[in-house]
Write a protein that holds these residues in place. Sequence first.
Motif, short mmCIF file in Angstrom:
data_model
loop_
_atom_site.label_atom_id
_atom_site.label_comp_id
_atom_site.label_asym_id
_atom_site.label_seq_id
_atom_site.Cartn_x
_atom_site.Cartn_y
_atom_site.Cartn_z
N TRP A 20 1.66 11.93 42.64
CA TRP A 20 0.72 12.76 41.90
C TRP A 20 -0.45 13.18 42.78
CZ3 TRP A 20 2.25 8.00 39.49
CH2 TRP A 20 3.21 8.17 38.48
N GLN A 21 -0.99 14.36 42.45
CA GLN A 21 -2.17 14.88 43.13
C GLN A 21 -3.44 14.68 42.31
OE1 GLN A 21 -1.82 16.08 46.31
NE2 GLN A 21 0.27 15.33 45.96
N ALA A 22 -3.29 14.31 41.05
CA ALA A 22 -4.45 14.18 40.17
C ALA A 22 -4.14 13.18 39.07
CB ALA A 22 -4.84 15.52 39.56
N ILE A 23 -5.19 12.67 38.44
CA ILE A 23 -5.04 11.81 37.28
C ILE A 23 -5.99 12.30 36.19
CG2 ILE A 23 -6.74 10.14 38.15
CD1 ILE A 23 -5.11 7.96 36.67
N ILE A 24 -5.51 12.30 34.95
CA ILE A 24 -6.30 12.69 33.78
C ILE A 24 -6.27 11.54 32.79
CG2 ILE A 24 -6.60 14.35 31.92
CD1 ILE A 24 -4.87 16.31 33.59
N CYS A 25 -7.44 11.00 32.46
CA CYS A 25 -7.56 9.95 31.45
C CYS A 25 -8.36 10.51 30.29
CB CYS A 25 -8.24 8.71 32.02
SG CYS A 25 -7.30 7.88 33.31
N ASP A 26 -7.74 10.64 29.14
CA ASP A 26 -8.43 11.15 27.96
C ASP A 26 -8.14 10.22 26.79
OD1 ASP A 26 -5.62 12.27 27.94
OD2 ASP A 26 -6.30 12.95 25.98
N GLY A 27 -8.96 10.33 25.76
CA GLY A 27 -8.71 9.51 24.58
C GLY A 27 -9.98 9.05 23.90
N ALA A 28 -9.85 7.96 23.17
CA ALA A 28 -10.91 7.46 22.29
C ALA A 28 -12.16 7.05 23.08
CB ALA A 28 -10.40 6.27 21.48
N VAL A 29 -13.28 7.03 22.38
CA VAL A 29 -14.51 6.48 22.96
C VAL A 29 -14.35 4.98 23.13
CG1 VAL A 29 -15.92 8.29 21.92
CG2 VAL A 29 -15.61 6.14 20.70
N ARG A 30 -15.07 4.40 24.06
CA ARG A 30 -15.09 2.96 24.32
C ARG A 30 -13.68 2.40 24.59
NH1 ARG A 30 -19.26 2.82 26.30
NH2 ARG A 30 -19.07 0.57 26.36
N SER A 31 -12.84 3.20 25.21
CA SER A 31 -11.47 2.75 25.49
C SER A 31 -11.30 2.19 26.89
CB SER A 31 -10.48 3.90 25.25
OG SER A 31 -10.81 5.03 26.04
N GLY A 32 -12.38 2.14 27.68
CA GLY A 32 -12.32 1.51 28.99
C GLY A 32 -11.81 2.40 30.10
N LYS A 33 -11.72 3.71 29.87
CA LYS A 33 -11.15 4.60 30.88
C LYS A 33 -12.15 4.92 31.99
CE LYS A 33 -12.00 8.60 27.86
NZ LYS A 33 -12.59 7.79 26.77
N THR A 34 -13.44 5.02 31.67
CA THR A 34 -14.44 5.48 32.63
C THR A 34 -14.66 4.47 33.75
OG1 THR A 34 -15.56 6.75 30.91
CG2 THR A 34 -16.82 6.30 32.92
N PHE A 35 -14.86 3.21 33.41
CA PHE A 35 -15.16 2.20 34.42
C PHE A 35 -13.99 1.99 35.36
CE2 PHE A 35 -15.02 -2.19 35.93
CZ PHE A 35 -16.24 -2.28 36.57
N CYS A 36 -12.77 1.82 34.81
CA CYS A 36 -11.63 1.55 35.69
C CYS A 36 -11.32 2.76 36.56
CB CYS A 36 -10.41 1.10 34.88
SG CYS A 36 -9.72 2.34 33.78
N MET A 37 -11.57 3.97 36.05
CA MET A 37 -11.36 5.15 36.88
C MET A 37 -12.37 5.20 38.01
SD MET A 37 -11.21 9.21 35.90
CE MET A 37 -9.45 9.24 35.63
N GLY A 38 -13.64 4.90 37.71
CA GLY A 38 -14.65 4.89 38.76
C GLY A 38 -14.36 3.87 39.84
N LEU A 39 -13.96 2.66 39.43
CA LEU A 39 -13.63 1.62 40.39
C LEU A 39 -12.44 2.04 41.25
CD1 LEU A 39 -13.94 -1.25 41.50
CD2 LEU A 39 -12.56 -2.07 39.57
N SER A 40 -11.43 2.60 40.61
CA SER A 40 -10.25 3.04 41.36
C SER A 40 -10.59 4.15 42.34
CB SER A 40 -9.18 3.53 40.37
OG SER A 40 -8.01 3.91 41.05
N PHE A 41 -11.47 5.06 41.94
CA PHE A 41 -11.86 6.17 42.81
C PHE A 41 -12.50 5.67 44.10
CE2 PHE A 41 -15.01 9.47 44.03
CZ PHE A 41 -14.16 10.54 44.22
N PHE A 42 -13.41 4.71 44.00
CA PHE A 42 -14.07 4.19 45.20
C PHE A 42 -13.11 3.36 46.05
CE2 PHE A 42 -17.92 5.36 42.97
CZ PHE A 42 -18.78 5.71 44.00
#
Length: 275
Positions: A20-42
Amino acid sequence: MIRFSRKQRQVLTWWRQNRWQAIICDGAVRSGKTFCMGLSFFLWAQSCFDGRQFALCGKTVGALRRNLLTELVPCLRRIGMIVRENRSANSLMVEFGGQRNQFLLFGGKDESSAALIQGSTLAGLLLDEAALMPRSFVEQAVARCSVRGSKLWFNCNPEGPEHWFYKEWIEKAESRGALRLHFTMADNPGLSPEIRQRYERLYTGVFYRRFVQGEWAAAQGLVYDFFDPARDAAPAPEGAFSRWRVSVDYGTVNPLSMGLWGERDGVWYRVEEVY
């Protein structure tokens, strides 16, 4: 110790494959997608590049710091990364494993924001709350990722099913070479059952479908399901009124709405309207 769900672990490791060239995480609020994506990005950036520039984008730089960096930067430091922030320049310098990269912070609040990121050369891009940003900014940011091996990272909460990001990225994820992961509150092991139940009781109607179920739902029927026509839209009585007022919702993108209100016995009635 941080516990991750199966879907969060997939976010942390997807970039180890060349599929894959990109990842898209969408869905409910407070589902834990933002933190794990940020950690993975770094982790991805520091593992794969040295001496490169990356971009972190939010609705505003302040929102980006609140929503992502406030919790993420201490975690990066705990795992051994050296993170130096230059607040005046809106940038982070990160060192890890002998590799050093710069991360630029951008806000994509309106159409003029595209000019801020124009001209940058990026090895990667993370867009936090991508659905809240204008299309011109997102497309300009994506165009900046010209370094070989660069990847795109998007996360957002749902809007309506006709939203441009849903039509252009989520529905076309496969053709764009993007991995789309849909999140619910069940994908966040840090969210207690009590808090999850609170959110489920907090919203109704289209907001429940979007924020709790994570659906790209249209506002069909009544958005405010507590609306009572007998109470809230009673017909105006015949005869004279003691006072008159005109209300105006001017509308720049949306239509103009004006109401003529009359008062009788302490109750205001919307007698006439122009839309």
